[in-house]
Design a protein around this motif. Structure first.
Motif, PDB file in Angstrom:
ATOM      1  N   ASN A 182     -58.539   0.163 -12.785  1.00 51.85           N
ATOM      2  CA  ASN A 182     -59.654  -0.766 -12.626  1.00 51.85           C
ATOM      3  C   ASN A 182     -59.377  -2.187 -13.095  1.00 51.85           C
ATOM      4  OD1 ASN A 182     -61.016   2.130 -13.635  1.00 51.85           O
ATOM      5  ND2 ASN A 182     -61.880   1.274 -11.761  1.00 51.85           N
ATOM      6  N   TYR A 183     -58.360  -2.365 -13.938  1.00 56.59           N
ATOM      7  CA  TYR A 183     -58.112  -3.705 -14.486  1.00 56.59           C
ATOM      8  C   TYR A 183     -56.687  -3.747 -15.010  1.00 56.59           C
ATOM      9  CZ  TYR A 183     -58.465  -7.681 -17.744  1.00 56.59           C
ATOM     10  OH  TYR A 183     -58.260  -8.866 -18.417  1.00 56.59           O
ATOM     11  N   LEU A 184     -56.013  -4.894 -14.835  1.00 56.39           N
ATOM     12  CA  LEU A 184     -54.651  -5.062 -15.338  1.00 56.39           C
ATOM     13  C   LEU A 184     -54.571  -6.364 -16.124  1.00 56.39           C
ATOM     14  CD1 LEU A 184     -51.318  -4.326 -13.588  1.00 56.39           C
ATOM     15  CD2 LEU A 184     -51.637  -6.577 -14.639  1.00 56.39           C
ATOM     16  N   THR A 185     -53.966  -6.286 -17.303  1.00 55.79           N
ATOM     17  CA  THR A 185     -53.740  -7.485 -18.103  1.00 55.79           C
ATOM     18  C   THR A 185     -52.276  -7.521 -18.522  1.00 55.79           C
ATOM     19  OG1 THR A 185     -54.398  -8.701 -20.100  1.00 55.79           O
ATOM     20  CG2 THR A 185     -54.521  -6.285 -20.193  1.00 55.79           C
ATOM     21  N   TYR A 186     -51.688  -8.703 -18.446  1.00 61.00           N
ATOM     22  CA  TYR A 186     -50.254  -8.871 -18.701  1.00 61.00           C
ATOM     23  C   TYR A 186     -50.049  -9.847 -19.838  1.00 61.00           C
ATOM     24  CZ  TYR A 186     -45.499 -10.638 -18.199  1.00 61.00           C
ATOM     25  OH  TYR A 186     -44.215 -11.029 -18.446  1.00 61.00           O
ATOM     26  N   SER A 187     -49.015  -9.598 -20.654  1.00 68.68           N
ATOM     27  CA  SER A 187     -48.650 -10.514 -21.736  1.00 68.68           C
ATOM     28  C   SER A 187     -47.133 -10.604 -21.792  1.00 68.68           C
ATOM     29  CB  SER A 187     -49.202 -10.011 -23.078  1.00 68.68           C
ATOM     30  OG  SER A 187     -48.927 -10.927 -24.109  1.00 68.68           O
ATOM     31  N   GLY A 188     -46.624 -11.828 -21.889  1.00 60.68           N
ATOM     32  CA  GLY A 188     -45.173 -11.988 -21.982  1.00 60.68           C
ATOM     33  C   GLY A 188     -44.685 -13.250 -21.316  1.00 60.68           C
ATOM     34  N   CYS A 189     -43.483 -13.203 -20.762  1.00 58.59           N
ATOM     35  CA  CYS A 189     -42.866 -14.389 -20.177  1.00 58.59           C
ATOM     36  C   CYS A 189     -43.463 -14.689 -18.796  1.00 58.59           C
ATOM     37  CB  CYS A 189     -41.357 -14.231 -20.086  1.00 58.59           C
ATOM     38  SG  CYS A 189     -40.794 -13.014 -18.878  1.00 58.59           S
ATOM     39  N   LYS A 190     -43.444 -15.964 -18.441  1.00 56.19           N
ATOM     40  CA  LYS A 190     -44.100 -16.413 -17.215  1.00 56.19           C
ATOM     41  C   LYS A 190     -43.404 -15.897 -15.962  1.00 56.19           C
ATOM     42  CE  LYS A 190     -45.615 -20.607 -14.842  1.00 56.19           C
ATOM     43  NZ  LYS A 190     -46.950 -20.084 -14.541  1.00 56.19           N
ATOM     44  N   GLU A 191     -42.081 -15.852 -15.967  1.00 60.80           N
ATOM     45  CA  GLU A 191     -41.363 -15.445 -14.763  1.00 60.80           C
ATOM     46  C   GLU A 191     -41.732 -14.021 -14.352  1.00 60.80           C
ATOM     47  OE1 GLU A 191     -40.024 -16.796 -17.426  1.00 60.80           O
ATOM     48  OE2 GLU A 191     -39.514 -18.799 -16.643  1.00 60.80           O
ATOM     49  N   THR A 192     -41.712 -13.099 -15.314  1.00 60.35           N
ATOM     50  CA  THR A 192     -42.072 -11.715 -15.002  1.00 60.35           C
ATOM     51  C   THR A 192     -43.530 -11.621 -14.576  1.00 60.35           C
ATOM     52  OG1 THR A 192     -40.455 -10.948 -16.630  1.00 60.35           O
ATOM     53  CG2 THR A 192     -42.114  -9.366 -15.904  1.00 60.35           C
ATOM     54  N   GLY A 193     -44.402 -12.383 -15.236  1.00 62.50           N
ATOM     55  CA  GLY A 193     -45.819 -12.356 -14.885  1.00 62.50           C
ATOM     56  C   GLY A 193     -46.086 -12.865 -13.483  1.00 62.50           C
ATOM     57  N   GLU A 194     -45.382 -13.918 -13.077  1.00 63.38           N
ATOM     58  CA  GLU A 194     -45.548 -14.442 -11.719  1.00 63.38           C
ATOM     59  C   GLU A 194     -45.099 -13.421 -10.678  1.00 63.38           C
ATOM     60  OE1 GLU A 194     -43.653 -18.158 -11.171  1.00 63.38           O
ATOM     61  OE2 GLU A 194     -44.967 -19.247 -12.542  1.00 63.38           O
ATOM     62  N   CYS A 238     -52.402 -18.468  -7.075  1.00 65.22           N
ATOM     63  CA  CYS A 238     -52.887 -19.029  -8.340  1.00 65.22           C
ATOM     64  C   CYS A 238     -52.157 -18.486  -9.556  1.00 65.22           C
ATOM     65  CB  CYS A 238     -54.390 -18.805  -8.471  1.00 65.22           C
ATOM     66  SG  CYS A 238     -55.336 -19.733  -7.257  1.00 65.22           S
ATOM     67  N   ALA A 239     -51.006 -17.828  -9.333  1.00 69.39           N
ATOM     68  CA  ALA A 239     -50.129 -17.499 -10.459  1.00 69.39           C
ATOM     69  C   ALA A 239     -49.304 -18.714 -10.862  1.00 69.39           C
ATOM     70  CB  ALA A 239     -49.212 -16.333 -10.092  1.00 69.39           C
ATOM     71  N   CYS A 240     -49.104 -19.651  -9.943  1.00 72.07           N
ATOM     72  CA  CYS A 240     -48.379 -20.881 -10.227  1.00 72.07           C
ATOM     73  C   CYS A 240     -48.833 -21.955  -9.224  1.00 72.07           C
ATOM     74  CB  CYS A 240     -46.873 -20.661 -10.137  1.00 72.07           C
ATOM     75  SG  CYS A 240     -45.897 -22.108 -10.601  1.00 72.07           S
ATOM     76  N   PRO A 241     -49.593 -22.958  -9.670  1.00 68.59           N
ATOM     77  CA  PRO A 241     -50.126 -23.151 -11.021  1.00 68.59           C
ATOM     78  C   PRO A 241     -51.191 -22.105 -11.363  1.00 68.59           C
ATOM     79  CG  PRO A 241     -51.050 -24.781  -9.516  1.00 68.59           C
ATOM     80  CD  PRO A 241     -50.004 -24.046  -8.760  1.00 68.59           C
TER      81      PRO A 241
END
Length: 795
Positions: free
Chosen positions: A237-249, A746-749
Motif C-alpha cells: 500500500n505504500y513505499l518509502t525510501y531512504s538513502g542515496c539519490k541515484e538508487t532512489g531515482e 518528479c524524481a529529478c527534480p
C-alpha cells in the motif's frame, strides 16, 4: 607492568592516533555462528534460506567476509507479501494498548541485547548507538498508545515497504519502521548490504518481544530491484525510501505506474552548509567542523562557509589542529579516484590545499584535507567527494552567508555558529533546510521532524508529523493500483490540441472569449491559440486560452517574485486577505453559480449550495492561518528545539472536474493560507467556473502573481509543471498515465506529489469535497507545509 602504555595524555593529544580496539565482537560472532554464517530473509516470524538462490557476502572494515545472505527471487517476494497481509490483519485488529505493550517490550528486548546489536552494526560498517534505537522504540510506543485518541479519523496504510540503500544507517531504517508499526501497519524491509544483518537481528528481537508473525519482514538482495518487485505487488500500500539519490531515482522510475504512493529521503546524498559567522566561538566551531568532515563515516557531505573577517583565523586553527592528524579510511578504490579528481580539479581552479600529511599513492586511506579559496560554482563545492575532504568558502556579510548556504540544490540540514542569538534565529529561519543546529551539529531526537528540502527528500520522518505518512484519512479513497504501462515520457503531453469547429452556428449567440490569469494579469495564451468549451448538450459555450509551457514559465516567474514576501507576512495578515476573498466571492455568488449551472448542467439550487459551501471553506482557511504554529517539544537532552511549519514554495495544482469551484477554493485556500503561491490548471471539461473566479481574485487583496489560473490541455500543462525546477509540489487529479508520468519525472527534480486518478468518463474524482470531516482539512494542511526544526543548546 606488561601492557601499560608509556604515553602521556599530552602525547596522545599530540599524535591523535586511534586507540587500539578492545572489541572482540564475541556476541555478534556467536549469533552469526548460530546461523552458520548464512542468513536468508525473515518472513512469517522465521528465517528462510531457500535452495538454489544467489548469495552475496557481507564484509567488515578489513574486507573479510563475515556472513553470506540469500538474494530473494520473485516467488520469495510474493511469499513475504502474503505473510505481511496475514500479519497486518492480526496486528490491525489489536487495540492501541495491545500494540503499545508489544512495542514497549521491544524496547526492553533491545536494551537486553544492546551489546549484540552494537557489535553487529559495527561489524557491518553501519555503527549505531543502541541507546538511540531504544529511545526510538520508547518514543513510538507512546504514539502507538495514543493513535486512536489523538488521530481518531485516520487509518493505517496497510502493508508498508521500507527500502534503504547501502549507505543508510540503522537509525534511519528504524526511524521509518517503528512509526509504521506504531500506527498499525505491517512492514516489509528491503535493507542495503550494510544494514542487512542488523535488520535481520532486529526482526528476530521484535519477534521475541511478541510482535505477531508477518508484521515485520525482511527480504534481502539488491535493494533497487527488490524494491521494484515489492512496489509492483498489488497488496503493498505504500513505499518509502531512504538513502542515496541515484538508487532512489532508479527505484522511482522503475516503479512509476504501479499506483503506489512513494516518498523519498535522499539524506546520504545531501550537501550541507557549515556556516561560521564572525561572532562565533572560533575554537568550538573549528572543532565541530573537523569532527563532522573527517569522521570515518559521514551521513552527508559538508561545505565550510566562513565570514571573511575571521577566515584567516579559522584557517590558522585548522592548520594547527590538522598538523598531526593521521589518514582517515574511505570506502573503496572508486572513492579514492573521486577524491583525487576533486582535489586536482580544485587546485587547478586556484584552491589552496591544507593537508595533515601527503596522501599515500594508493589504498583505502586519505589524509584530512581542506580546500580553501573555492568559488560557490566549483564542482567540488556543488558535489564534494566522499572521504575526509572539506571545501572552504569565505563570505562578507551575514546575509551573503545565508545566500551562499542556500546555493546548494540540497536542503537536508545546516550548522551555524554564532554567539548572537538574534543572528542565529534569523539565519535559521532564512535557510532552506529541514534541520538547523546552532553551535552544535548532528543532534537527533525522534520527537523532532526530519524534513528534507529541494533534492534532499519529499517526506517527513520523526515526531508526530512523521506519523502521517503511514496513515490516511478513513474516508479518503486510495490511489487505485495499476500495472506499469509503456509511455514515451518525452512525448507525453505533446499531442496537438483538438480544435472544434461548431456546426449550426447561431450569429445571435456569439460565444464569449475568456482570458487566463498569469502573473496577476488577464492574458491570452502565449501561443495565441484558443480551445472551445462545450456545454452539457455539446454546444459551444465559450472559448478559453490554450495555455502551454511558456504560460507556466511566466506564471512561475511571477510567483517566485511574490511568494517570499507573502510567506513573510504575519498569519493574521494572510487571514484577513482570505476573509476578503471570501467576501468578494459572496458578492459574486450569483455569477459563479450561474457559470456552474451552465457548464455542468446541474440545477441552480445545487450550484448555489456549492458556492455557499465554497465561501464557508475559504473562511475556514482564513481562520486557520494563525492557528498552526508548531511547538517546543520536551527533549531528554539539555537544550531547546523549535519545530515550525513552513510554506513549500510554488505549488502546481491540476484540478478535478468534480465540484469545480468548491475543489478550487479548498485547494487554493490550503496552499495560500500556509504561505505558498499556486499555479492552477482547471478541469478541461469544466473550466468556466474557474475562469469566472479570476474576477474574484483580481478584486481581492491577494498579491498579483500569487495565484495563476492557466487553461488548456491537461497533459501538456502537467508536463510543463513537472519539468519546472522551481515548483516544489504537484497536486494532481487526472489519468493513470498522468500519475505514472509524474512519478517518473518528479524524481529529478524531486517534488512532493499528491496523486489522484480521475476517470475520463466520470465527474467524480473519488473525493467528497462537501464533507466536513476534520481529517480532510488536516490532510490538505499537511500537504501544504514542510517542517523545520532548530536546535539551540543551553549547556
Amino acid at each position: 607492568m606488561a601492557g601499560i602504555s608509556t604515553q602521556t595524555v599530552h602525547d596522545i593529544f599530540q599524535n591523535m592516533e586511534y586507540g587500539s580496539s578492545s572489541t572482540s565482537f564475541a556476541t555478534a560472532q556467536s549469533w552469526l555462528e548460530k546461523h552458520s554464517r548464512t542468513l536468508g530473509f525473515f518472513a512469517d516470524g522465521t528465517f528462510s534460506c531457500p535452495a538454489e538462490r544467489q548469495m552475496y557476502n557481507v564484509t567488515d572494515s578489513k574486507a573479510e567476509v563475515i556472513c553470506s545472505i540469500v538474494c530473494a527471487k520473485d516467488q520469495d517476494v510474493a511469499s513475504v507479501v502474503s505473510s505481511a497481509s496475514a500479519g497486518f490483519k492480526t496486528w490491525s485488529e489489536l487495540s492501541c494498548y495491545q500494540r503499545a505493550r508489544v512495542l514497549r517490550r521491544s524496547a526492553g528486548v533491545l536494551q537486553r541485547h544492546s551489546q549484540c546489536v552494537s557489535e553487529l552494526c559495527e561489524l557491518s560498517q553501519s555503527p549505531t548507538s543502541p541507546a538511540a534505537l531504544i529511545r526510538l522504540a520508547q518514543y513510538y510506543t507512546s504514539w502507538a498508545q495514543l493513535r486512536d485518541t489523538l488521530m481518531p479519523v485516520w487509518t493505517p496504510q496497510g502493508i508498508v515497504a521500507v527500502v534503504v540503500s547501502d549507505d543508510c544507517s540503522v537509525y534511519s531504517l528504524l526511524l521509518k519502521v517503528l512509526p509504521a508499526l506504531a500506527m498499525g501497519n505491517a512492514v516489509i524491509v528491503v535493507p542495503g548490504r550494510s544494514t542487512s544483518l542488523p535488520a535481520l537481528l532486529l526482526a528476530q528481537l521484535f519477534m521475541e518481544a511478541g510482535i505477531p508473525a508477518g508484521v515485520l519482514n525482511v527480504v534481502t538482495g539488491s535493494e533497487a530491484s527488490l524494491g521494484v518487485q515489492v512496489a509492483q505487488n498489488p497488496h503493498v500500500n505504500y513505499l518509502t525510501y531512504s538513502g542515496c539519490k541515484e538508487t532512489g531515482e532508479d527505484l522511482a522510475k522503475a516503479a512509476a505506474g504501479c499506483g503506489l504512493p512513494m516518498t523519498y529521503s535522499f539524506s546520504t546524498s545531501s550537501v550541507c552548509p557549515f556556516i561560521i559567522f564572525e561572532s562565533a566561538d572560533l575554537d568550538s566551531a573549528v572543532d565541530g567542523a573537523m569532527e563532522l568532515a573527517f569522521r570515518k563515516k559521514k551521513d552527508c557531505q559538508w561545505v565550510l562557509y566562513v565570514q571573511e573577517s575571521v577566515c584567516d583565523s579559522v584557517v590558522a586553527r585548522l592548520r594547527l589542529r590538522m598538523a598531526a592528524m593521521k589518514c582517515v579510511p574511505h570506502a573503496s578504490d572508486a572513492d579514492r579516484k573521486l577524491i583525487d579528481t576533486a582535489v586536482q580539479g580544485a587546485q587547478q581552479q586556484g584552491a589552496a590545499l591544507i593537508q595533515s600529511c601527503p596522501p599515500p599513492p594508493a589504498g583505502g586511506l586519505y589524509p584530512p584535507t581542506v580546500l580553501c579559496g573555492l568559488a560557490p560554482s566549483c564542482d567540488t563545492v556543488i558535489s564534494p567527494p566522499p572521504g575526509p575532504v572539506l571545501p572552504l568558502i569565505s563570505f562578507r556579510s551575514s546575509a551573503e552567508g545565508v545566500t551562499v548556504g542556500n546555493h546548494s540544490i540540497h536542503g537536508q540540514a545546516a550548522s551555524i555558529w554564532t554567539e548572537d542569538l538574534t543572528l542565529a534565529l534569523e539565519s535559521a529561519k532564512s535557510l532552506s533546510v529541514g534541520s538547523v543546529w546552532v553551535n552544535c551539529h548532528s543532534v537527533m531526537d525522534p520527537a523532532l521532524p526530519l524534513c528534507g528540502r529541494k533534492e534532499s527528500g519529499n517526506c517527513t520522518d520523526g515526531g508526530r508529523e512523521g506519523l502521517y505518512q503511514f496513515l490516511r484519512p478513513s474516508l479518503t479513497p486510495t490511489l487505485p493500483r495499476s500495472t506499469h504501462t509503456s509511455i514515451n515520457y518525452d512525448e507525453f503531453g505533446s499531442a496537438a490540441s483538438k480544435f472544434l469547429i461548431p456546426e449550426g452556428f447561431d450569429p445571435s449567440s456569439v460565444p464569449r472569449f475568456y482570458s487566463q490569469l498569469v502573473g496577476g494579469q488577464l492574458r491570452k495564451a502565449d501561443s495565441d491559440c484558443t480551445r472551445s468549451v462545450l456545454g452539457p448538450e455539446g454546444t459551444v459555450l465559450a472559448h478559453c486560452p490554450d495555455g502551454g509551457r511558456k504560460d507556466v514559465r511566466n506564471a512561475v516567474e511571477a510567483a517566485i517574485k511574490v511568494q517570499p514576501g507573502w510567506m513573510k507576512k504575519s498569519p493574521a495578515t494572510r487571514s484577513q486577505s482570505l476573509y476578503s476573498l471570501a467576501d468578494i466571492l459572496e458578492k459574486k455568488r450569483q455569477d459563479i453559480a450561474a457559470s456552474i449551472q451552465t457548464q455542468t448542467g446541474i440545477s441552480l439550487e445545487e450550484a448555489e449550495k456549492e458556492v455557499e459551501l465554497s465561501i464557508s471553506r475559504l473562511s475556514d482557511w482564513a481562520a486557520r492561518c494563525d492557528k498552526e504554529q508548531g511547538g517546543i517539544p520536551f527533549l531528554p537532552q539539555s537544550g531547546s528545539a523549535l519545530s515550525t511549519p513552513e510554506a513549500l514554495g510554488v505549488v502546481g495544482v491540476i484540478l478535478p472536474s468534480s465540484k469545480p469551484i468548491l475543489s478550487l477554493v479548498s485547494l487554493l485556500g490550503a496552499a495560500v493560507a500556509m504561505g505558498n503561491a499556486v499555479v492552477m490548471v482547471p478541469s478541461e471539461k469544466y473550466p468556466l467556473p474557474a475562469l469566472e473566479f479570476i474576477q474574484v481574485l483580481q478584486d481581492s487583496a491577494l498579491p498579483g502573481g500569487l495565484v495563476s489560473i492557466i487553461t488548456g490541455d491537461r497533459d501538456k500543462l502537467t508536463h510543463a509543471l513537472a519539468n519546472h525546477s522551481v515548483i516544489q509540489s504537484i497536486w494532481y487529479w487526472g489519468s493513470i498515465e498522468g500519475c505514472q508520468f509524474l512519478q517518473y519525472s518528479c524524481a529529478c527534480p524531486l517534488k512532493h506529489l499528491w496523486l489522484h486518478c480521475e476517470c475520463e468518463d466520470e465527474e467524480k474524482g473519488g473525493r467528497d469535497w462537501t464533507s466536513s470531516n476534520p481529517s480532510h482539512q488536516e490532510e490538505l494542511w499537511r500537504r501544504a507545509v514542510v517542517w523545520k526544526c532548530v536546535w539551540v543548546p543551553t549547556a
